[in-house]
Design a protein around this motif. Structure first.
Motif, mmCIF file in Angstrom:
data_model
loop_
_atom_site.group_PDB
_atom_site.id
_atom_site.type_symbol
_atom_site.label_atom_id
_atom_site.label_comp_id
_atom_site.label_asym_id
_atom_site.label_seq_id
_atom_site.Cartn_x
_atom_site.Cartn_y
_atom_site.Cartn_z
ATOM 1 N N PRO A 115 81.099 -12.273 75.214
ATOM 2 C CA PRO A 115 81.476 -13.455 74.791
ATOM 3 C C PRO A 115 80.378 -14.416 74.833
ATOM 4 N N PRO A 116 80.269 -15.101 73.647
ATOM 5 C CA PRO A 116 79.156 -16.500 73.810
ATOM 6 C C PRO A 116 79.928 -17.611 74.432
ATOM 7 N N ASP A 117 79.013 -18.612 74.740
ATOM 8 C CA ASP A 117 79.545 -19.936 75.291
ATOM 9 C C ASP A 117 79.894 -20.998 74.407
ATOM 10 N N MET A 118 80.793 -21.671 74.355
ATOM 11 C CA MET A 118 81.092 -23.009 73.680
ATOM 12 C C MET A 118 80.909 -24.186 74.771
ATOM 13 N N PHE A 119 79.896 -24.999 74.404
ATOM 14 C CA PHE A 119 79.571 -26.341 75.222
ATOM 15 C C PHE A 119 80.645 -27.354 74.501
ATOM 16 N N ILE A 120 81.301 -28.065 75.511
ATOM 17 C CA ILE A 120 82.017 -28.882 75.264
ATOM 18 C C ILE A 120 81.899 -30.241 75.980
ATOM 19 N N CYS A 121 82.316 -31.322 75.630
ATOM 20 C CA CYS A 121 82.428 -32.715 76.321
ATOM 21 C C CYS A 121 83.304 -33.554 75.882
ATOM 22 N N GLY A 122 83.854 -34.322 76.827
ATOM 23 C CA GLY A 122 84.631 -35.489 76.547
ATOM 24 C C GLY A 122 85.344 -36.099 77.640
ATOM 25 N N ASN A 123 85.804 -37.329 77.568
ATOM 26 C CA ASN A 123 86.118 -38.257 78.602
ATOM 27 C C ASN A 123 87.306 -37.769 79.286
ATOM 28 N N ASP A 124 88.280 -37.033 78.619
ATOM 29 C CA ASP A 124 89.545 -36.744 79.547
ATOM 30 C C ASP A 124 89.643 -35.488 80.210
ATOM 31 N N ASP A 125 89.769 -34.980 81.003
ATOM 32 C CA ASP A 125 89.763 -33.684 81.954
ATOM 33 C C ASP A 125 90.913 -32.951 81.268
ATOM 34 N N ASP A 126 92.017 -33.295 81.184
ATOM 35 C CA ASP A 126 93.358 -32.776 80.550
ATOM 36 C C ASP A 126 92.985 -32.061 79.259
ATOM 37 N N ALA A 127 92.366 -33.088 78.581
ATOM 38 C CA ALA A 127 92.017 -32.617 77.023
ATOM 39 C C ALA A 127 91.076 -31.819 76.971
ATOM 40 N N LYS A 128 90.005 -31.642 77.935
ATOM 41 C CA LYS A 128 88.996 -30.583 77.964
ATOM 42 C C LYS A 128 89.534 -29.202 78.444
ATOM 43 N N LYS A 129 90.685 -29.294 79.271
ATOM 44 C CA LYS A 129 91.285 -28.206 79.805
ATOM 45 C C LYS A 129 91.923 -27.341 78.682
ATOM 46 N N ILE A 130 92.680 -28.281 77.614
ATOM 47 C CA ILE A 130 93.157 -27.828 76.618
ATOM 48 C C ILE A 130 92.343 -27.043 75.684
#
Ligand SMILES: NC(=O)c1ccc[n+]([C@@H]2O[C@H](COP(=O)([O-])OP(=O)(O)OC[C@H]3O[C@@H](n4cnc5c(N)ncnc54)[C@H](OP(=O)(O)O)[C@@H]3O)[C@@H](O)[C@H]2O)c1
Length: 214
Positions: free
Chosen positions: A149-164
């Motif tokens: 599987p390739p990797d998706m880079f993500i970023c954001g201010n809210d940890d719960d949102a990033k978990k989802i």
């Protein structure tokens, strides 16, 4: 991840790929456009669980929202959709600030700001996570590579949102790499250019990023 309603803003290839992928993993989808009637054929072929609406209807519909609008039109699309309809919601921002005015694409924001940050400022009550902007839409769902599987880079201010959003990435078949707060979108948006330039030079559009570790 339990079944949720997903609003997809964007009627292009990216919006359609999101709609198909979210439906494939069992979510209800409304795909939005300024002209939802043009999506009739797509919706008919996408199967149960996918319908179309205006940007405003799709934003209201979604518990989770995926943003897939033309970079330079994103602010206008969000204005039409109504910032109040994103309040408290997780927003996947897959947009890229690409400028095609001189032929070859280039970025129209960078260094001190990013489209991800602009989206977060405009939707101040939403939890914006930059994701899916560094991958071609044909690979969003079940990307098959010999190296795994390739990797998706993500970023954001809210940890719960990033978990989802991480759960969404994994459900679609991706590894997940969280690189920090939404201002890290300044570095994810240029990665789109690297992906595009490699596509132009190689004439192939089936590549994806993977972080190697040892
Ligand atoms: N191509 C890829 O594989 C890929 C991968 C990752 C990220 N991205 C990014 O994903 C986004 C979507 O890309 P795409 O190729 O699917 O489509 P696109 O042609 O970049 O955008 C289409 C969407 O933008 C909306 N739009 C255009 N002009 C508008 C305006 N003046 N006001 C409001 N809305 C407007 C369209 O609305 P209507 O529905 O009303 O026409 C449509 O929903 C872009 O930001 C792109 O950089 C692309």
């Amino acid at each position: 991840m339990s079944k949720v309603k997903v609003g997809v803003l964007g009627s292009g290839d990216v919006g359609k790929s999101f709609a198909r992928a979210f439906a494939a993993v069992g979510h209800e989808v409304m795909i939005g456009s300024r002209s939802p009637e043009k999506l009739a054929e797509f919706v008919a072929g996408a199967g149960a669980g996918v319908r179309s609406g205006t940007f405003e209807e799709a934003a209201k519909f979604g518990d989770l929202i995926a943003l897939a609008t033309l970079g330079e039109a994103t602010s206008e699309a969000l204005r039409v959709a109504g910032a109040e309809n994103f309040e408290g919601k997780v927003v996947i921002d897959a947009t890229n600030p690409l400028d095609f005015s001189t032929g070859a694409p280039k970025l129209f924001i960078g260094f001190e700001d990013s489209l991800g940050e602009q989206v977060q400022r405009q939707l101040s009550g939403a939890r914006v996570v930059k994701a899916f902007n560094t991958a071609g839409n044909t690979l969003f769902y079940q990307p098959q590579f010999p190296g795994g599987p390739p990797d998706m880079f993500i970023c954001g201010n809210d940890d719960d949102a990033k978990k989802i959003v991480g759960q969404v990435c994994q459900a679609f078949g991706w590894g997940v790499i969280d690189i920090g707060a939404i201002d890290s979108a300044r570095y994810l948006e240029p990665m789109c250019m690297t992906w595009v330039l490699h596509g132009i030079r190689s004439g192939s559009w089936t590549h994806a990023y993977k972080m190697l570790h040892k």
